[in-house]
Design a protein around this motif. Structure first.
Motif, mmCIF file in Angstrom:
data_model
loop_
_atom_site.group_PDB
_atom_site.id
_atom_site.type_symbol
_atom_site.label_atom_id
_atom_site.label_comp_id
_atom_site.label_asym_id
_atom_site.label_seq_id
_atom_site.Cartn_x
_atom_site.Cartn_y
_atom_site.Cartn_z
ATOM 1 N N UNK A 27 0.839 -1.196 0.000
ATOM 2 C CA UNK A 27 0.000 0.000 0.000
ATOM 3 C C UNK A 27 0.874 1.247 0.000
ATOM 4 N N UNK A 28 0.386 2.280 -0.689
ATOM 5 C CA UNK A 28 1.127 3.545 -0.707
ATOM 6 C C UNK A 28 0.999 4.264 0.630
ATOM 7 N N UNK A 29 0.110 3.770 1.500
ATOM 8 C CA UNK A 29 -0.068 4.440 2.802
ATOM 9 C C UNK A 29 1.202 4.339 3.645
ATOM 10 N N UNK A 30 1.990 3.291 3.380
ATOM 11 C CA UNK A 30 3.185 3.064 4.209
ATOM 12 C C UNK A 30 2.812 2.600 5.607
ATOM 13 N N UNK A 31 1.491 2.424 5.834
ATOM 14 C CA UNK A 31 1.054 2.022 7.182
ATOM 15 C C UNK A 31 0.676 0.549 7.185
ATOM 16 N N UNK A 32 0.803 -0.053 8.347
ATOM 17 C CA UNK A 32 0.427 -1.466 8.475
ATOM 18 C C UNK A 32 -0.539 -1.641 9.646
ATOM 19 N N UNK A 33 -1.217 -2.778 9.628
ATOM 20 C CA UNK A 33 -2.106 -3.120 10.741
ATOM 21 C C UNK A 33 -1.537 -4.385 11.381
ATOM 22 N N UNK A 34 -1.394 -4.350 12.690
ATOM 23 C CA UNK A 34 -0.830 -5.518 13.392
ATOM 24 C C UNK A 34 -1.923 -6.531 13.711
ATOM 25 N N UNK A 44 1.678 -11.049 15.655
ATOM 26 C CA UNK A 44 2.035 -12.262 14.925
ATOM 27 C C UNK A 44 2.332 -11.944 13.462
ATOM 28 N N UNK A 45 1.468 -11.122 12.877
ATOM 29 C CA UNK A 45 1.596 -10.767 11.462
ATOM 30 C C UNK A 45 1.291 -9.284 11.302
ATOM 31 N N UNK A 46 1.632 -8.773 10.113
ATOM 32 C CA UNK A 46 1.238 -7.399 9.770
ATOM 33 C C UNK A 46 0.643 -7.413 8.370
ATOM 34 N N UNK A 47 -0.378 -6.570 8.150
ATOM 35 C CA UNK A 47 -0.953 -6.450 6.807
ATOM 36 C C UNK A 47 -0.968 -4.970 6.410
ATOM 37 N N UNK A 195 -9.691 -8.249 10.374
ATOM 38 C CA UNK A 195 -8.279 -8.026 10.709
ATOM 39 C C UNK A 195 -7.689 -9.280 11.346
ATOM 40 N N UNK A 196 -8.374 -9.816 12.374
ATOM 41 C CA UNK A 196 -7.922 -11.108 12.925
ATOM 42 C C UNK A 196 -8.401 -12.167 11.934
ATOM 43 N N UNK A 197 -7.514 -12.713 11.170
ATOM 44 C CA UNK A 197 -7.925 -13.690 10.148
ATOM 45 C C UNK A 197 -7.514 -13.224 8.761
ATOM 46 N N UNK A 198 -6.968 -12.001 8.680
ATOM 47 C CA UNK A 198 -6.637 -11.434 7.363
ATOM 48 C C UNK A 198 -5.567 -12.257 6.645
ATOM 49 N N UNK A 199 -4.591 -12.748 7.384
ATOM 50 C CA UNK A 199 -3.479 -13.459 6.723
ATOM 51 C C UNK A 199 -3.949 -14.834 6.222
ATOM 52 N N UNK A 200 -4.820 -15.482 6.979
ATOM 53 C CA UNK A 200 -5.409 -16.739 6.489
ATOM 54 C C UNK A 200 -6.159 -16.446 5.191
ATOM 55 N N UNK A 222 -6.936 -4.915 2.604
ATOM 56 C CA UNK A 222 -6.832 -5.081 4.054
ATOM 57 C C UNK A 222 -6.798 -3.710 4.739
ATOM 58 N N UNK A 223 -7.129 -3.743 6.008
ATOM 59 C CA UNK A 223 -7.169 -2.517 6.808
ATOM 60 C C UNK A 223 -8.235 -2.705 7.859
ATOM 61 N N UNK A 224 -8.249 -1.836 8.836
ATOM 62 C CA UNK A 224 -9.236 -1.990 9.907
ATOM 63 C C UNK A 224 -10.623 -1.621 9.404
ATOM 64 N N UNK A 225 -11.596 -2.433 9.767
ATOM 65 C CA UNK A 225 -12.979 -2.164 9.368
ATOM 66 C C UNK A 225 -13.402 -0.776 9.804
ATOM 67 N N UNK A 226 -12.965 -0.378 10.997
ATOM 68 C CA UNK A 226 -13.377 0.927 11.515
ATOM 69 C C UNK A 226 -12.783 2.062 10.689
ATOM 70 N N UNK A 227 -11.719 1.782 9.923
ATOM 71 C CA UNK A 227 -11.096 2.846 9.120
ATOM 72 C C UNK A 227 -11.522 2.832 7.651
ATOM 73 N N UNK A 228 -11.529 1.656 7.014
ATOM 74 C CA UNK A 228 -11.918 1.655 5.594
ATOM 75 C C UNK A 228 -13.316 1.077 5.360
ATOM 76 N N UNK A 229 -13.946 0.586 6.450
ATOM 77 C CA UNK A 229 -15.243 -0.088 6.317
ATOM 78 C C UNK A 229 -16.303 0.782 5.670
ATOM 79 N N UNK A 230 -16.490 1.982 6.188
ATOM 80 C CA UNK A 230 -17.548 2.861 5.658
ATOM 81 C C UNK A 230 -17.276 3.218 4.209
#
Ligand SMILES: NC(=O)C1=CN([C@@H]2O[C@H](COP(=O)(O)OP(=O)(O)OC[C@H]3O[C@@H](n4cnc5c(N)ncnc54)[C@H](OP(=O)(O)O)[C@@H]3O)[C@@H](O)[C@H]2O)C=CC1
Ligand SMILES: O=C(O)[C@H](O)COP(=O)(O)O
Length: 496
Positions: A27-34, A44-47, A195-200, A222-230
């Motif tokens: 992602x161009x955001x340069x940000x990850x979600x743990x 455990x993982x990052x997306x 988010x929990x389950x994203x890597x699977x 990928x990303x947090x539902x609360x952030x990209x969900x809407x």
């Protein structure tokens, strides 16, 4: 091993990529979600935390890809789905490993989830070939005032772009239960995994990639539902949303545009036990229904409503079985494993404390270590306790003693949920009457609630959902009817 071998393309350093336009991208955001391992409570993982611009691009490619996919022969779509199913099953071990680490699913259940998902994809391919290959032919003279001058041909057409949002507890299976029907019906699909389950889920998506589906047809952001969900659910490019999860689904239903919605939300599945029930069978089903995957199933038995006259015996039988449940790490295939997050464990603890204050009988001592909560049966629960109504999504099961069938039905129907329920009795006539009276999408007679077999219809009433799932219903839900009417200048009667 996860992220290695054929899956090495999906990993960049220690961050998993997202999937768009047939490629794995950063992602161009340069940000990850743990993603926190529920057992170790460490990352455990990052997306990737995808941006709105990336979502826009995914929607554009999904729209373009769908146009040519709709022109791909049905048998060819089915062939690719069968291929994806085989690849998924072949790679069950690394995907199951992710399920163990991300959502603490017991090792054997994790394998079962992947295999079940492969079977679901194949079944959907076959069912699609059958039901999408058929249409209707209607003639006009059956409606009053009409001659036989109109022939109506109907067929099922795709909706366009389907947005799929599955929950953490089945990140693979509840994703493919949306992906496969969408694709066989000629739609494209955008997946927003939990988010929990994203890597699977990313590993599962790679199996579709390896099967050779066209670019842009399937994407996974990928990303947090609360952030990209809407942004996703209100995106004008989305033509249908298939969602499974909690109350978030109610909020989405209010915000989504004029598009078909398939919602499978929470449940407070009641288990009504009559005096004549086989109590050994009931106890076995309460254990399986209430405690498998530590109660984190929408179809879990979430309240036992037992006739007072058999309550003591039943509670003793269940207690004896609870004592045999193994508690510990998912890697060791324990029956009870840590719940998905600390906030979930805190919520469960809140329900337990409330029940304690209000006088419930604790059949075991309440015990917690981090996210791990020992299985707990609460007897003599009363309607003023939160646990009587709220779903713990954890290994805590309330027992309410009832004095009549009506009392049991009344409790079941007073819930805002209406997913499934079950009734145990040897009297099938009584069971049918009770089933008819229960305001739930499904009632199981003499067995615990369950979604499967996956071709059975699966639906919730009230706050438990909109529409129906199950292979056939999902394919139908992801299509629209198109009619073509041939108008004849003069009536024409066959053999007339
Ligand atoms: N009926 C059923 O089949 C099932 C029902 N459930 C219910 O779900 C609850 C827990 O599951 P959980 O996964 O935590 O449920 P949530 O409703 O919290 O999340 C479900 C999915 O929605 C995403 N999401 C979160 N916020 C938004 C938003 N604003 N817009 C769009 N998507 C969003 C989540 O992503 P993210 O993870 O990134 O937040 C996740 O992918 C249980 O309490 C149970 O009631 C669960 C499983 C099955
Ligand atoms: O999301 C859920 O919890 C399920 O749809 C339940 O599925 P199961 O009955 O097969 O566990």
């Amino acid at each position: 091993m996860a992220g290695t071998g054929v899956f090495s393309d999906i990993l960049d350093g220690d961050v998993y990529k997202y999937y768009a336009d047939g490629e794995w991208k950063k992602s161009s955001s340069g940000k990850t979600v743990a993603i926190i391992n529920p057992t170790t409570r460490k990352t455990q993982y990052k997306v990737q935390a995808c941006t709105q611009e990336e979502v826009n691009k995914v929607m554009e490619s999904a729209k373009t890809a769908q146009k040519s996919w709709a022109k791909t022969p049905l048998w060819k779509r089915a062939e690719l789905l069968h291929k994806a199913a085989a690849i998924l099953k072949e790679h069950k071990a690394p995907i199951a490993e992710c399920l163990v680490k991300e959502i603490a699913k017991p090792a054997k259940d994790a394998i079962t989830e992947v295999v079940r998902s492969g079977d679901l994809i194949s079944y959907t391919a076959e069912e699609g070939v059958r039901i999408l290959g058929e249409g209707k032919f209607l003639v006009s003279d059956s409606f009053p005032g009409n001659q036989r001058t109109k022939y109506c041909l109907t067929s099922k057409i795709p909706l366009g772009v389907i947005l799929a949002i599955p929950p953490f507890n089945y990140p693979v299976n509840l994703a493919v239960s949306k992906i496969a029907p969408a694709l066989i019906a000629g739609n494209s699909l955008v997946l927003k995994p939990p988010t929990q389950g994203a890597v699977s889920a990313l590993h599962m998506v790679h199996c579709f990639h390896l099967a050779g589906f066209p670019k842009g047809l399937i994407s996974c952001v990928t990303g947090k539902g609360s952030e990209i969900g809407d942004f996703l659910t209100m995106h004008p490019g989305v033509n249908c949303i298939s969602f499974t999860g909690g109350d978030t689904g109610i909020a989405i239903s209010k915000k989504a545009g004029m598009i078909p919605l398939q919602m499978e939300l929470g449940g407070k599945d009641a288990c009504i036990v009559l005096e004549d029930a086989d109590l050994d069978l009931v106890a076995a089903n309460i254990i399986k229904g209430g405690f498998s995957y530590s109660g984190q199933r929408c179809t879990a038995v979430k309240v036992v409503l037992v006739m007072e006259s058999v309550a003591d015996v039943l509670v003793e039988k269940v207690k004896a079985k609870v004592a045999k449940l193994t508690v510990g790490a998912p890697e060791d295939d324990c029956d009870i494993t840590p719940v998905v997050s600390e906030s979930s464990a805190n919520f469960i603890e809140g329900l337990v404390k409330d029940a304690k204050e209000k006088g419930a009988t604790f059949c075991q001592e309440y015990k917690r270590d981090g996210n791990l909560i020992w299985p707990l049966l609460l007897d003599n629960v009363r309607p003023d306790m939160r646990i009587a109504w709220e779903e713990p999504f954890g290994p805590v099961l309330p027992v309410i003693r009832i004095n009549s069938i009506e009392e049991g039905i009344h409790h079941c129907n007073a819930s805002n949920f209406g997913l499934q329920g079950c009734v145990f009795t040897k009297d099938v006539n009584k069971a049918i009457l009770i089933s008819d009276a229960m305001e739930t999408g499904t009632v199981q007679i003499n067995s615990a609630p369950a979604r499967g077999p996956d071709h059975f219809p699966f639906q919730g009433l009230k706050d438990s959902g909109i529409g129906s799932q199950g292979v056939t219903n999902s394919i139908n839900m992801m299509t629209k009817i198109k009619s073509t009417v041939i108008n004849l200048p003069t009536p024409s009667y066959t053999m007339g």
